[in-house]
Design a protein around this motif. Structure first.
Motif, PDB file in Angstrom:
ATOM      1  N   ILE A  34      16.705  38.859 -13.778  1.00 29.75           N
ATOM      2  CA  ILE A  34      15.724  39.919 -13.564  1.00 29.75           C
ATOM      3  C   ILE A  34      14.714  39.387 -12.554  1.00 29.75           C
ATOM      4  N   GLY A  35      14.701  40.005 -11.376  1.00 25.39           N
ATOM      5  CA  GLY A  35      13.867  39.467 -10.304  1.00 25.39           C
ATOM      6  C   GLY A  35      14.354  38.086  -9.924  1.00 25.39           C
ATOM      7  N   ASN A  36      13.472  37.105 -10.002  1.00 29.51           N
ATOM      8  CA  ASN A  36      13.847  35.725  -9.698  1.00 29.51           C
ATOM      9  C   ASN A  36      14.063  34.893 -10.952  1.00 29.51           C
ATOM     10  N   VAL A  37      14.006  35.544 -12.117  1.00 30.09           N
ATOM     11  CA  VAL A  37      14.111  34.815 -13.381  1.00 30.09           C
ATOM     12  C   VAL A  37      15.532  34.935 -13.927  1.00 30.09           C
ATOM     13  N   ILE A  38      16.124  33.806 -14.283  1.00 32.90           N
ATOM     14  CA  ILE A  38      17.482  33.783 -14.833  1.00 32.90           C
ATOM     15  C   ILE A  38      17.419  33.461 -16.317  1.00 32.90           C
ATOM     16  N   HIS A  39      18.057  34.288 -17.113  1.00 37.66           N
ATOM     17  CA  HIS A  39      18.109  34.090 -18.561  1.00 37.66           C
ATOM     18  C   HIS A  39      19.539  33.721 -18.937  1.00 37.66           C
ATOM     19  N   GLU A  40      19.713  32.581 -19.560  1.00 37.08           N
ATOM     20  CA  GLU A  40      21.035  32.131 -19.997  1.00 37.08           C
ATOM     21  C   GLU A  40      21.339  32.707 -21.387  1.00 37.08           C
ATOM     22  N   ILE A  41      22.520  33.309 -21.521  1.00 35.56           N
ATOM     23  CA  ILE A  41      22.978  33.805 -22.825  1.00 35.56           C
ATOM     24  C   ILE A  41      24.356  33.201 -23.055  1.00 35.56           C
ATOM     25  N   THR A  42      24.494  32.341 -24.049  1.00 35.58           N
ATOM     26  CA  THR A  42      25.776  31.669 -24.283  1.00 35.58           C
ATOM     27  C   THR A  42      26.470  32.248 -25.503  1.00 35.58           C
ATOM     28  N   ALA A  43      27.792  32.115 -25.522  1.00 34.78           N
ATOM     29  CA  ALA A  43      28.578  32.626 -26.658  1.00 34.78           C
ATOM     30  C   ALA A  43      28.164  31.946 -27.949  1.00 34.78           C
ATOM     31  N   GLU A  44      27.689  30.682 -27.844  1.00 32.65           N
ATOM     32  CA  GLU A  44      27.263  29.956 -29.052  1.00 32.65           C
ATOM     33  C   GLU A  44      26.071  30.636 -29.727  1.00 32.65           C
ATOM     34  N   MET A  45      25.322  31.441 -28.957  1.00 28.57           N
ATOM     35  CA  MET A  45      24.192  32.168 -29.531  1.00 28.57           C
ATOM     36  C   MET A  45      24.670  33.338 -30.397  1.00 28.57           C
ATOM     37  N   GLU A  46      25.959  33.697 -30.259  1.00 31.27           N
ATOM     38  CA  GLU A  46      26.602  34.741 -31.066  1.00 31.27           C
ATOM     39  C   GLU A  46      25.805  36.041 -31.040  1.00 31.27           C
ATOM     40  N   LYS A  47      25.585  36.543 -29.814  1.00 37.47           N
ATOM     41  CA  LYS A  47      24.811  37.771 -29.652  1.00 37.47           C
ATOM     42  C   LYS A  47      25.651  38.848 -28.966  1.00 37.47           C
ATOM     43  N   THR A  48      25.558  40.087 -29.500  1.00 34.84           N
ATOM     44  CA  THR A  48      26.103  41.230 -28.775  1.00 34.84           C
ATOM     45  C   THR A  48      24.967  42.014 -28.109  1.00 34.84           C
ATOM     46  N   SER A  49      23.718  41.651 -28.416  1.00 33.95           N
ATOM     47  CA  SER A  49      22.577  42.213 -27.688  1.00 33.95           C
ATOM     48  C   SER A  49      21.540  41.118 -27.503  1.00 33.95           C
ATOM     49  N   HIS A  50      20.804  41.196 -26.392  1.00 39.62           N
ATOM     50  CA  HIS A  50      19.818  40.162 -26.070  1.00 39.62           C
ATOM     51  C   HIS A  50      18.619  40.838 -25.428  1.00 39.62           C
ATOM     52  N   SER A  51      17.413  40.537 -25.953  1.00 43.69           N
ATOM     53  CA  SER A  51      16.189  41.158 -25.444  1.00 43.69           C
ATOM     54  C   SER A  51      15.327  40.128 -24.740  1.00 43.69           C
ATOM     55  N   VAL A  52      14.705  40.557 -23.637  1.00 43.20           N
ATOM     56  CA  VAL A  52      13.791  39.687 -22.892  1.00 43.20           C
ATOM     57  C   VAL A  52      12.544  40.489 -22.516  1.00 43.20           C
ATOM     58  N   THR A  53      11.414  39.800 -22.444  1.00 43.78           N
ATOM     59  CA  THR A  53      10.161  40.412 -21.992  1.00 43.78           C
ATOM     60  C   THR A  53       9.978  40.121 -20.516  1.00 43.78           C
ATOM     61  N   VAL A  54       9.622  41.166 -19.754  1.00 44.22           N
ATOM     62  CA  VAL A  54       9.481  41.019 -18.306  1.00 44.22           C
ATOM     63  C   VAL A  54       8.030  41.297 -17.924  1.00 44.22           C
ATOM     64  N   PRO A  55       7.306  40.308 -17.411  1.00 46.14           N
ATOM     65  CA  PRO A  55       5.922  40.550 -16.986  1.00 46.14           C
ATOM     66  C   PRO A  55       5.890  41.502 -15.780  1.00 46.14           C
ATOM     67  N   ILE A  56       5.041  42.510 -15.842  1.00 47.55           N
ATOM     68  CA  ILE A  56       4.846  43.445 -14.735  1.00 47.55           C
ATOM     69  C   ILE A  56       3.458  43.183 -14.175  1.00 47.55           C
ATOM     70  N   THR A  57       3.391  42.730 -12.937  1.00 46.12           N
ATOM     71  CA  THR A  57       2.092  42.348 -12.377  1.00 46.12           C
ATOM     72  C   THR A  57       1.330  43.563 -11.869  1.00 46.12           C
ATOM     73  N   ALA A  58       1.824  44.237 -10.855  1.00 47.04           N
ATOM     74  CA  ALA A  58       1.123  45.404 -10.316  1.00 47.04           C
ATOM     75  C   ALA A  58       1.994  46.618 -10.565  1.00 47.04           C
ATOM     76  N   SER A  59       1.795  47.271 -11.691  1.00 47.96           N
ATOM     77  CA  SER A  59       2.686  48.367 -12.061  1.00 47.96           C
ATOM     78  C   SER A  59       2.384  49.601 -11.219  1.00 47.96           C
ATOM     79  N   GLN A  60       3.450  50.273 -10.804  1.00 50.19           N
ATOM     80  CA  GLN A  60       3.369  51.527 -10.067  1.00 50.19           C
ATOM     81  C   GLN A  60       3.466  52.678 -11.074  1.00 50.19           C
ATOM     82  N   PRO A  61       3.073  53.887 -10.663  1.00 45.87           N
ATOM     83  CA  PRO A  61       3.298  55.033 -11.555  1.00 45.87           C
ATOM     84  C   PRO A  61       4.772  55.168 -11.930  1.00 45.87           C
ATOM     85  N   VAL A  62       5.634  54.918 -10.945  1.00 46.65           N
ATOM     86  CA  VAL A  62       7.078  54.910 -11.202  1.00 46.65           C
ATOM     87  C   VAL A  62       7.628  53.596 -10.662  1.00 46.65           C
TER      88      VAL A  62
END
Length: 1014
Positions: free
Chosen positions: A705-733
């Motif tokens: 996401i952007g320049n940030v890479i999130h590693e998700i490995t099979a050992e984590m045994e996930k079918t869904s994965h959530s991440v928080t994304v900082p928004i610096t200067a948010s636009q209306p859209v």
């Protein structure tokens, strides 16, 4: 290679080992093509509880399950056990675990007295094939499968060979050559498999003949014993000869006794007894009675003789392939036939004789067809084929099955005469009938047909008489528990057909031998519109109570563009990556249907809500539990429905499956989804995004996401994965992009975020009400017209109107322009007679966000059909966000039934000059742009369509609600009108959205606004 913790132990499966078995499968994916499916302990327990295994052997290294070997009765043929699945965990390979498991299965087969052990593999399994062959398996030379047969149990259980194997070790002393290719040497149509052994004390060899699955030669130090005949192929009812030869290799005479009595189809009767000093040959004759052509999958009709040498017994066998002088097959090239029109059938004649011959085919008279000539004569070369066209006129639709009289005249004048039937279906619109061909039982109704294969009750469906069936099959039904595959080999007690006004029935009765007294009657009912119903009735006709009776109907389909109800969502699996049924987690299925849209057309499957359904390996199993059945008791399964194009859309099929007369369209999600947890975010909030897979495999890769890479490995045994994304200067859209690279897939995502800021203000001027969110100003005047007449975005007017006076324009009189929602069929004059008023409102959406805007209420008092009905139009906005949500709500139905009414939202796009507006659409080939105000052009807008004006930097997008038909656009020299229609019995419609942005956006991205509901 794993270092062994302990000596490998072979133990039988029990539920306490289920977790270890699940782990073994999850660590064995690479050995099965890189499969990433997840197996759980509960899935293993369910699978093994429903299994028809006689035994399941596990290789254990302490508590680790290192290997797996099932053993069951072979379903395709008689006289054999079968290894349905053999696996060694990759990190344990190289420790001879596979050999241990195979030898354990062989030992059990010998112990139980079965003569043979079979398995299937794949031709590229070069690691395992040498092991199989070393353990006694022969690779059968066939096109349709990689099938291996092991006759070692028969060798070890043959009394005549027991003294030999007191001196020989069948495994260690084998001298058989091992090659990774099909086995056998061919001679006169026979295929022979040879075992050979030798050590310092003795040697022996045993020959097996492929189609009889039996011994035809034994040689050791004392004698050679052989059963042989000239040809594998034998003309039915023609007398032939076989010979048994004994060669005495020792000094003492051999006591030799032999007898044989014919069996079901091969007729002979002989016996003799003698002393053999040197060599002796016994000859006998046999005939083969008429019957079905044998299959590769089954043991063929055979010569079977019992031989005793020095009082030690063995059975010798040779299979035969019964043939007629010619094989006659017929086909009709068309799908539908037309009455009283001359057509033809194609008859293929295969000469089975070893010489050229003339064949005369005599057709009987028939009410169904009239032939131009009832006698067809043609010459066919030796072992050759010829197809002749037989002209005829169809008088009556149905199954044409004449018995032909065939006379073959050899070159020397000898004549051979026999009878054989052929079968052809003459289908027609609305024609309902059933019939039996050489391989199948059939039913036909209009374009649809059902074919039940006699060999194993595999049921295929088709919409054409060609050999290409649809990619769907009902597999052999099973009774349990435990479940049995007995019906794959069992002939039905009866097969009957029935026809009623709307459908045709095929009923197949099967009497169980393994659950004595139970009769299973499976019914297929085919309707003319392409709907098939099937169900099973089980009756206890015996004298014993069966405590736990269940019925299982497996199905298989090659799934393309398929929808499944998972986790309460309608999940779409892409047309590019084929969906395999085993990739579904049964625990996530939340509906009683699935639907596919592949190139064969729409196919839907639904089952009773009382039935259990879910994937099991490559099959989808629909199961009914009947419980205890006492003598005389009956039980009926739920009905399974197969739709062959009867329902064209997934929404129509869901409504049918759920038995709801009105079904609101479900929003689809994709098999790999990426979504913000909130569509509307607060300015200071960091949104959370979730990546989710609906396939039964763990996420294993990187999410960028952007320049940030999130590693998700099979050992984590996930079918869904959530991440928080900082928004610096948010636009209306905001449009956030992300990418996932994993599970063999690269996927890119775009997500929409709305960030409100500021306030929505309102004021009034005379009878007009204005609302302004900082970007968009909406104006309404109910005294003028019940709708909004102005929508100004960033200073540019997007609606054409006649405010403040009604006028006539183009086809409309009176014409107000603007935007409104109203029931279909009410013209402008009628609407203006009713009382309407407007107010400013605030309303929370389903996620709790506050929207503000206009509510326009109309009360019908004058209109005869709509009198007493009151409804409200809403036009709502978030502060600072360039989007309008519009929907209608019926606040008082006045006793009126609204189920069949269509509601129409229409708006007139305009501004300064109509010709300033351009309509952009994208079809399957290219993009097009149309200019408003130039000529009359009707359009159907796709999801990627938008409008531009030379006076605005914004693009104007209209996103209809999910229940709406595609949006219509109409322009001529005076107007540009957009129309969105939807139908349904509703208290409140889902909103449509008007969206403004400088960027070029896709319909798939903008549909994310549909998350907003009120």
């Amino acid at each position: 290679m794993t270092q062994l913790n302990k000596v490998i132990q072979i133990e039988k499966y029990h539920e306490g080992l289920a977790a270890g078995v699940a782990k073994m499968w999850n660590l064995s994916r690479d050995g099965w093509g890189g499969d990433t499916r997840v197996m759980t302990e509960e899935q293993v327990k369910k699978k093994e509880a429903n299994s028809d295994n006689i035994e399941l052997y596990l290789a254990l290294d302490g508590e680790e399950v290192a290997g797996y070997c099932g053993l069951s009765e072979y379903k395709e043929d008689t006289g054999s056990l079968y290894i349905p699945l053999l696996n060694v965990r990759p990190d344990y390979q190289g420790h001879k675990i596979g050999k241990k498991l195979l030898l354990q299965a062989l030992e059990k087969t010998v112990e139980l007295g079965w003569p043979r052990l079979d398995l299937y593999t794949w031709a590229g399994n070069t690691k395992a094939v040498p092991l199989y062959k070393k353990c006694g398996f022969f690779w059968e030379d066939r096109d349709d499968s990689t099938h291996l047969m092991n006759f070692i149990p028969q060798v070890l259980n043959t009394p005549l060979l027991k003294p030999v194997f007191e001196k020989l070790d069948w495994y260690e002393d084998s001298t058989r050559m091992i090659e990774v290719k099909p086995d056998g040497h061919k001679e006169n149509g026979f295929t022979f498999y040879e075992y050979s052994w030798q050590n310092a004390e003795t040697s022996a060899r045993v020959l097996f003949e492929r189609t009889s699955r039996g011994i035809c030669l034994i040689e050791n130090d004392e004698f050679i014993l052989q059963l042989k005949m000239a040809d594998h192929e034998v003309i039915q009812e023609e007398e032939r000869e076989f010979k048994i030869t004994v060669v005495n290799k020792g000094a003492a005479p051999l006591s030799f006794k032999v007898s044989g009595i014919g069996n079901e189809r091969v007729k002979y009767d002989f016996s003799t007894e003698q002393l053999v000093v040197d060599e002796s040959t016994i000859s006998a004759t046999f005939t083969v009675e008429k019957g079905e052509e044998p299959s590769n999958w089954h043991t063929h009709p055979s010569i079977r003789t019992t031989v005793w040498i020095n009082e030690l017994e063995c059975e010798l066998k040779l299979g035969v392939f019964p043939i007629n002088p010619a094989k006659i097959e017929a086909s009709y090239s068309g799908n539908l036939s037309f009455l009283e029109k001359e057509t033809s059938i194609e008859v293929e004649i295969t000469n089975n004789l070893r010489e050229n011959a003339e064949f005369q085919l005599s057709f009987p008279e028939s009410e169904q067809v009239v032939l131009g000539n009832n006698n067809i004569t043609t010459n066919v070369p030796a072992r050759g084929r010829k197809t002749v066209s037989v002209p005829l006129t169809v008088k009556k639709h149905g199954f044409y099955k004449p018995e032909l009289t065939i006379t073959a005249t050899k070159t020397d004048g000898q004549k051979l005469t026999y009878e054989q039937d052929i079968s052809v279906s003459f289908k027609g619109p609305g024609a309902k009938f059933g019939g039996e061909s050489k391989d199948c039982w059939h039913i036909f109704n209009g374009l649809g047909q059902i074919n039940v294969r006699k060999r194993d009750l595999l049921t295929t469906v088709a919409k054409s008489t060609s050999k290409q069936n649809l990619p769907f099959a009902f597999l052999t039904p099973k009774l349990g528990k435990p479940y049995s595959l007995e019906f794959t080999k069992k002939k039905p007690t009866s097969v009957t057909w029935e026809v009623d006004d709307s459908s045709v029935y095929l009923k197949i009765c099967l009497d169980s031998a393994e659950m004595e007294g139970l009769r299973l009657t499976q019914t297929f009912r085919l309707f003319g519109d392409g709907i098939l119903h099937t169900w099973a009735e089980v009756e206890n006709k015996g004298e014993s109570t069966h405590p736990d009776v269940a019925f299982s109907q497996p199905v298989h389909q090659d799934l393309e563009q398929v929808y499944f109800p998972l986790d309460g969502e309608v999940v779409y699996f892409s047309e590019n990556r084929i969906m395999e049924i085993g990739e579904l987690d049964p625990e996530r299925i939340t509906g009683n249907w699935y639907f596919s849209e592949g190139h064969f057309g729409p196919i839907g499957l639904a089952w009773s809500k009382e039935s259990n359904a879910g994937p099991e390996s490559w099959q989808f199993i629909i199961e009914d539990q009947f419980g205890k059945l006492e003598p005389g008791a009956k039980a009926v399964s739920g009905t399974i429905t197969l739709s062959l194009g009867a329902f064209q859309t997934v929404d129509d099929f869901i409504a049918y499956a759920e038995q709801t007369p009105v079904h609101k369209k479900a929003e689809r999600t994709t098999e790999l989804s990426y979504q913000s947890d909130q569509l509307v975010i607060k300015p200071d909030a960091d949104p959370e995004f979730t990546l989710k897979t609906y396939r039964n495999s763990y996420l294993d890769g990187t999410l960028t996401i952007g320049n940030v890479i999130h590693e998700i490995t099979a050992e984590m045994e996930k079918t869904s994965h959530s991440v928080t994304v900082p928004i610096t200067a948010s636009q209306p859209v905001s449009i956030l992009e992300a990418a996932y690279d994993g599970n063999g897939t690269e996927a890119r995502f775009r997500e929409l975020l709305l960030s409100p800021a500021g306030k929505v203000i309102s004021n009034s001027e005379g009878s007009s009400i204005f609302v302004d969110n900082g970007d968009i100003t909406l104006k309404a005047d109910p005294a003028f017209y019940p709708g909004i007449y102005s929508m100004e975005v960033n200073g540019h007017e997007w609606l054409a109107n006649s405010y403040p006076e009604l006028t006539a324009k183009s086809w409309w009189n009176p014409w107000a322009g603007g935007m409104k929602t109203a029931p279909r069929g009410i013209n402008t004059f009628s609407l203006l007679k009713e009382n309407s008023h407007a107010e400013v409102v605030e309303m929370a959406d389903c996620e709790g966000n506050k929207w503000s805007g206009l509510a326009i209420t109309t009360e019908f008092e004058e209109h005869k059909q709509w009198k007493g009905v009151q409804y409200v139009q809403y036009y709502l906005m978030l502060p600072g966000v360039p989007v309008v949500a519009s929907f209608a709500k019926v606040t008082d139905a006045g006793g009126k039934n609204l189920a069949d009414d269509v509601w129409i939202t229409d708006l007139f796009v305009g501004g300064n000059q109509l010709t300033d507006i351009q309509i952009s659409v994208i079809d399957s080939q290219q993009g097009h742009a149309y200019h408003a105000g130039s000529e009359e052009i009707p359009l159907l807008l796709d999801g990627d369509s938008y409008f531009t004006s030379i006076n605005s930097d914004d693009k104007f997008y209209l996103i209809p609600n999910n229940d709406a038909s595609p949006t219509d656009a109409y322009t001529n020299k005076e107007v540009l009108q957009l129309v969105s229609k939807h139908q349904g019995e509703f208290e409140k419609s889902a909103p449509l959205f008007l969206f403004f942005d400088e960027r070029k956006l896709t319909g798939d991205l903008l549909k994310k606004l549909r998350r907003v509901q009120f």
